[in-house]
Write a protein that holds these residues in place. Structure first.
Motif, PDB file in Angstrom:
ATOM      1  N   ARG A  12     -20.819  29.233   4.926  1.00 10.79           N
ATOM      2  CA  ARG A  12     -21.482  30.464   5.365  1.00 10.79           C
ATOM      3  C   ARG A  12     -20.557  31.667   5.208  1.00 10.79           C
ATOM      4  N   GLU A  13     -19.295  31.493   5.542  1.00  9.68           N
ATOM      5  CA  GLU A  13     -18.324  32.589   5.414  1.00  9.68           C
ATOM      6  C   GLU A  13     -18.095  32.956   3.946  1.00  9.68           C
ATOM      7  N   ILE A  14     -18.012  31.952   3.088  1.00  9.47           N
ATOM      8  CA  ILE A  14     -17.858  32.219   1.659  1.00  9.47           C
ATOM      9  C   ILE A  14     -19.046  33.024   1.150  1.00  9.47           C
ATOM     10  N   LEU A  15     -20.245  32.570   1.493  1.00 10.22           N
ATOM     11  CA  LEU A  15     -21.466  33.248   1.033  1.00 10.22           C
ATOM     12  C   LEU A  15     -21.553  34.666   1.581  1.00 10.22           C
ATOM     13  N   ASN A  16     -21.227  34.856   2.858  1.00  6.10           N
ATOM     14  CA  ASN A  16     -21.258  36.201   3.439  1.00  6.10           C
ATOM     15  C   ASN A  16     -20.251  37.119   2.756  1.00  6.10           C
ATOM     16  N   THR A  17     -19.068  36.606   2.487  1.00  8.62           N
ATOM     17  CA  THR A  17     -18.036  37.398   1.819  1.00  8.62           C
ATOM     18  C   THR A  17     -18.485  37.792   0.420  1.00  8.62           C
ATOM     19  N   ARG A  84     -26.633  38.788 -13.531  1.00  9.67           N
ATOM     20  CA  ARG A  84     -26.133  38.966 -12.167  1.00  9.67           C
ATOM     21  C   ARG A  84     -27.223  38.703 -11.116  1.00  9.67           C
ATOM     22  N   GLY A  85     -28.460  39.017 -11.422  1.00  2.00           N
ATOM     23  CA  GLY A  85     -29.559  38.720 -10.500  1.00  2.00           C
ATOM     24  C   GLY A  85     -29.713  37.228 -10.283  1.00  2.00           C
ATOM     25  N   ASN A  86     -29.437  36.460 -11.332  1.00  2.00           N
ATOM     26  CA  ASN A  86     -29.493  35.005 -11.196  1.00  2.00           C
ATOM     27  C   ASN A  86     -28.349  34.480 -10.348  1.00  2.00           C
ATOM     28  N   MET A  87     -27.227  35.183 -10.364  1.00  2.00           N
ATOM     29  CA  MET A  87     -26.128  34.798  -9.480  1.00  2.00           C
ATOM     30  C   MET A  87     -26.571  34.952  -8.032  1.00  2.00           C
ATOM     31  N   ARG A  88     -27.230  36.052  -7.738  1.00  2.00           N
ATOM     32  CA  ARG A  88     -27.735  36.295  -6.391  1.00  2.00           C
ATOM     33  C   ARG A  88     -28.712  35.182  -5.988  1.00  2.00           C
ATOM     34  N   THR A  89     -29.630  34.849  -6.882  1.00  2.00           N
ATOM     35  CA  THR A  89     -30.589  33.782  -6.601  1.00  2.00           C
ATOM     36  C   THR A  89     -29.859  32.473  -6.314  1.00  2.00           C
ATOM     37  N   ALA A  90     -28.859  32.149  -7.135  1.00  3.33           N
ATOM     38  CA  ALA A  90     -28.108  30.908  -6.961  1.00  3.33           C
ATOM     39  C   ALA A  90     -27.375  30.878  -5.622  1.00  3.33           C
ATOM     40  N   LEU A  91     -26.736  31.976  -5.275  1.00  2.00           N
ATOM     41  CA  LEU A  91     -26.013  32.020  -4.002  1.00  2.00           C
ATOM     42  C   LEU A  91     -26.969  31.920  -2.822  1.00  2.00           C
ATOM     43  N   TYR A  92     -28.118  32.554  -2.931  1.00  2.00           N
ATOM     44  CA  TYR A  92     -29.107  32.472  -1.862  1.00  2.00           C
ATOM     45  C   TYR A  92     -29.713  31.074  -1.768  1.00  2.00           C
ATOM     46  N   PHE A  93     -29.831  30.410  -2.897  1.00  2.00           N
ATOM     47  CA  PHE A  93     -30.273  29.017  -2.910  1.00  2.00           C
ATOM     48  C   PHE A  93     -29.294  28.161  -2.109  1.00  2.00           C
ATOM     49  N   GLN A 113     -20.884  18.521   0.895  1.00  2.00           N
ATOM     50  CA  GLN A 113     -19.864  18.799  -0.125  1.00  2.00           C
ATOM     51  C   GLN A 113     -20.491  19.303  -1.419  1.00  2.00           C
ATOM     52  N   GLU A 114     -21.685  18.818  -1.743  1.00  2.00           N
ATOM     53  CA  GLU A 114     -22.368  19.292  -2.947  1.00  2.00           C
ATOM     54  C   GLU A 114     -22.776  20.755  -2.810  1.00  2.00           C
ATOM     55  N   VAL A 115     -23.060  21.192  -1.592  1.00  3.60           N
ATOM     56  CA  VAL A 115     -23.351  22.617  -1.362  1.00  3.60           C
ATOM     57  C   VAL A 115     -22.096  23.428  -1.680  1.00  3.60           C
ATOM     58  N   THR A 116     -20.977  22.986  -1.143  1.00  2.00           N
ATOM     59  CA  THR A 116     -19.702  23.665  -1.391  1.00  2.00           C
ATOM     60  C   THR A 116     -19.381  23.689  -2.891  1.00  2.00           C
ATOM     61  N   ASP A 117     -19.545  22.556  -3.535  1.00  3.42           N
ATOM     62  CA  ASP A 117     -19.263  22.473  -4.973  1.00  3.42           C
ATOM     63  C   ASP A 117     -20.191  23.400  -5.765  1.00  3.42           C
ATOM     64  N   GLY A 118     -21.449  23.484  -5.367  1.00  2.46           N
ATOM     65  CA  GLY A 118     -22.402  24.360  -6.038  1.00  2.46           C
ATOM     66  C   GLY A 118     -22.002  25.816  -5.929  1.00  2.46           C
ATOM     67  N   CYS A 123     -19.623  30.596  -8.635  1.00  2.14           N
ATOM     68  CA  CYS A 123     -18.561  31.606  -8.684  1.00  2.14           C
ATOM     69  C   CYS A 123     -17.719  31.477  -9.938  1.00  2.14           C
ATOM     70  N   GLU A 124     -17.399  30.261 -10.329  1.00  9.79           N
ATOM     71  CA  GLU A 124     -16.621  30.056 -11.555  1.00  9.79           C
ATOM     72  C   GLU A 124     -17.397  30.526 -12.781  1.00  9.79           C
ATOM     73  N   THR A 125     -18.695  30.283 -12.792  1.00  4.04           N
ATOM     74  CA  THR A 125     -19.529  30.710 -13.917  1.00  4.04           C
ATOM     75  C   THR A 125     -19.490  32.223 -14.093  1.00  4.04           C
ATOM     76  N   TYR A 126     -19.404  32.945 -12.969  1.00  2.00           N
ATOM     77  CA  TYR A 126     -19.408  34.406 -13.012  1.00  2.00           C
ATOM     78  C   TYR A 126     -18.002  35.007 -12.908  1.00  2.00           C
ATOM     79  N   GLY A 127     -16.995  34.194 -13.122  1.00  2.84           N
ATOM     80  CA  GLY A 127     -15.622  34.696 -13.141  1.00  2.84           C
ATOM     81  C   GLY A 127     -15.042  35.011 -11.780  1.00  2.84           C
ATOM     82  N   LEU A 128     -15.598  34.422 -10.738  1.00  2.00           N
ATOM     83  CA  LEU A 128     -15.124  34.696  -9.371  1.00  2.00           C
ATOM     84  C   LEU A 128     -14.487  33.461  -8.733  1.00  2.00           C
ATOM     85  N   GLY A 129     -14.094  32.513  -9.551  1.00  2.00           N
ATOM     86  CA  GLY A 129     -13.518  31.280  -9.026  1.00  2.00           C
ATOM     87  C   GLY A 129     -12.283  31.495  -8.171  1.00  2.00           C
ATOM     88  N   SER A 130     -11.441  32.453  -8.551  1.00  2.00           N
ATOM     89  CA  SER A 130     -10.217  32.687  -7.777  1.00  2.00           C
ATOM     90  C   SER A 130     -10.533  33.265  -6.400  1.00  2.00           C
TER      91      SER A 130
END
Length: 135
Positions: A12-17, A84-93, A113-118, A123-130
């Motif tokens: 939840r904290e990751i998603l909110n951030t 980028r809109g699809n990133m939003r959809t994915a994160l909201y999913f 754990q699969e939620v966390t991995d997803g 984030c990695e797909t959109y260059g935000l893995g770090s």
């Protein structure tokens, strides 16, 4: 059980951030649970989400029907576009999945754990893995 609660809070904290940093959104659920519970199409809390509403509603319906893995496959198809809109959809999913109980997830052959991995994969797909590695 304690570990799952911790993982849920951490997700939840990751998603909110990410919502704050990437989309400039405040701390609030990315979907209207009352509308979903009443069987109406979800009215997104954020006015900017009109383009993703339909896809998100479809994904949430699939989750509610227990088709979590198929819904996740659709999410991966969406994010392959790099939009980028699809990133939003994915994160909201994943936020929606994260709010599901451990019992619900286990009943449908899915894990916390699969939620966390997803979340991390999106984030990695959109260059935000770090950014996610901070958590």
């Amino acid at each position: 059980m304690f570990e799952d609660d911790y993982v849920t809070r951490q997700n939840r904290e990751i998603l909110n951030t990410l919502r704050k940093i990437v989309f400039g959104e405040a701390d609030r659920p990315p979907y209207n649970t009352a509308a979903r519970e009443n069987g109406r199409e979800a009215q997104n809390v954020n006015e900017q989400m009109d383009d993703t509403s339909e896809a998100l509603f479809e994904l949430q319906s699939m989750v509610d029907d227990g088709d979590i893995n198929d819904a996740e496959n659709k999410v991966y198809d969406l994010i392959e576009t790099g939009d980028r809109g699809n990133m939003r959809t994915a994160l909201y999913f994943y936020a929606y999945l994260n709010d599901k109980s451990d019992v619900f997830l286990e009943e449908h052959q899915y894990s916390r754990q699969e939620v966390t991995d997803g979340i991390r994969n999106v984030c990695e797909t959109y260059g935000l893995g770090s950014l996610v590695q901070v958590f």
